[in-house]
Design a protein around this motif. Structure first.
Motif, mmCIF file in Angstrom:
data_model
loop_
_atom_site.group_PDB
_atom_site.id
_atom_site.type_symbol
_atom_site.label_atom_id
_atom_site.label_comp_id
_atom_site.label_asym_id
_atom_site.label_seq_id
_atom_site.Cartn_x
_atom_site.Cartn_y
_atom_site.Cartn_z
ATOM 1 N N ASP A 16 0.870 -1.234 0.017
ATOM 2 C CA ASP A 16 -0.034 0.205 0.042
ATOM 3 C C ASP A 16 0.887 1.330 0.016
ATOM 4 O OD1 ASP A 16 -2.350 -1.414 -0.079
ATOM 5 O OD2 ASP A 16 -2.734 -1.313 2.138
ATOM 6 N N ARG A 17 2.099 1.115 0.789
ATOM 7 C CA ARG A 17 2.951 2.269 0.608
ATOM 8 C C ARG A 17 3.440 2.341 -0.636
ATOM 9 N NH1 ARG A 17 3.973 7.266 2.922
ATOM 10 N NH2 ARG A 17 5.932 7.444 3.403
ATOM 11 N N TRP A 19 2.667 1.636 -3.603
ATOM 12 C CA TRP A 19 1.790 2.072 -4.575
ATOM 13 C C TRP A 19 1.023 3.200 -4.515
ATOM 14 C CZ3 TRP A 19 3.126 -0.076 -8.992
ATOM 15 C CH2 TRP A 19 3.389 -1.375 -8.828
ATOM 16 N N SER A 20 1.526 4.062 -3.219
ATOM 17 C CA SER A 20 0.920 5.286 -3.083
ATOM 18 C C SER A 20 1.311 6.368 -3.843
ATOM 19 C CB SER A 20 1.010 5.701 -1.188
ATOM 20 O OG SER A 20 2.314 5.906 -1.287
#
Length: 228
Positions: A55-56, A58-59
């Motif tokens: 998640d981090r 692809w943020s």
């Protein structure tokens, strides 16, 4: 079964060899459950950490900044974080020294990530071979105890003139407890070995997918820098 034939009484009345077999199976069962609990926790945490890191990743954060964040805790990395750290570190080093050969840069970064992936999978598979061994051999160890116990009971029975069911039943019951304990140790070991192996395979697939996606990003950066 009467009160005199409780599991504890059957164990105490069993021959020495059958007692040893039962204790071995009990020890294997206890160790197996400890490993099952530990591996389940480790794999659940690995899945959660991988999800948070992706998640981090692809943020939209700058990869150099993300690398600095990861590097600040490099001694506690695992999973996708470790793969990212190994790959980006090698990519940056090779790009500085050999930026005009993007193929060599990508080959080195890919090799670093593959090594890191192999180590992560090896770590996740810790203790799983023991569960497989317990699941395979426990029934046979229990069967050995049963055969020995029944043989011992019939040898003792041959020493009396009149044999009755009441005389042979306790000895056979003692022996059959060994088989039951073998199955008690084997069944959970096999079930959780399959379950944990599937979890490892799923995590390995997720790691490999992330590695391929990350390699594509590095590939674009390497060749774009070379064209400038």
């Amino acid at each position: 079964m009467s009160a005199e034939l409780s599991i504890l009484d059957l164990f105490l009345q069993a021959s020495l060899l059958v007692k040893i077999v039962m204790l071995i199976l009990l020890g294997m069962s206890v160790i197996s459950w400890a490993m099952i609990v530990k591996r389940s926790q480790v794999l659940s945490q690995a899945a959660s950490k991988a999800e948070r890191f992706e998640d981090r990743f692809w943020s939209g954060i700058d990869l150099s900044h993300l690398f600095q964040e990861v590097q600040s805790r490099k001694d506690n990395l695992s999973g996708t974080e470790q793969i990212f750290y190994a790959g980006f570190k090698e990519f940056a080093r090779l790009h500085r020294n050999n930026g005009k050969a993007p193929e060599s840069v990508m080959e080195g970064a890919g090799r670093a990530m593959r090594v890191s992936l192999s180590r992560e999978v090896e770590e996740m598979e810790t203790n799983l071979p023991f569960l497989a061994t317990v699941g395979s051999i426990s029934p046979y160890i229990g069967l050995f105890g049963t055969v020995w116990g029944i043989m011992h009971a019939f040898i003792a029975l041959g020493a009396v003139k009149q044999a009755t069911l009441a005389m042979v039943a306790p000895g056979i019951a003692e022996a059959l407890v060994a088989t039951a304990m073998g199955l008690f140790a084997a069944i959970p070991a096999v079930m959780f070995y399959n379950r944990l192996t599937n979890k490892v395979a799923k995590l390995e697939h997720n790691y490999a997918t992330f590695m391929e996606e990350f390699s594509s990003i590095l590939h674009r950066q390497a060749f774009a820098a070379n064209q400038e």
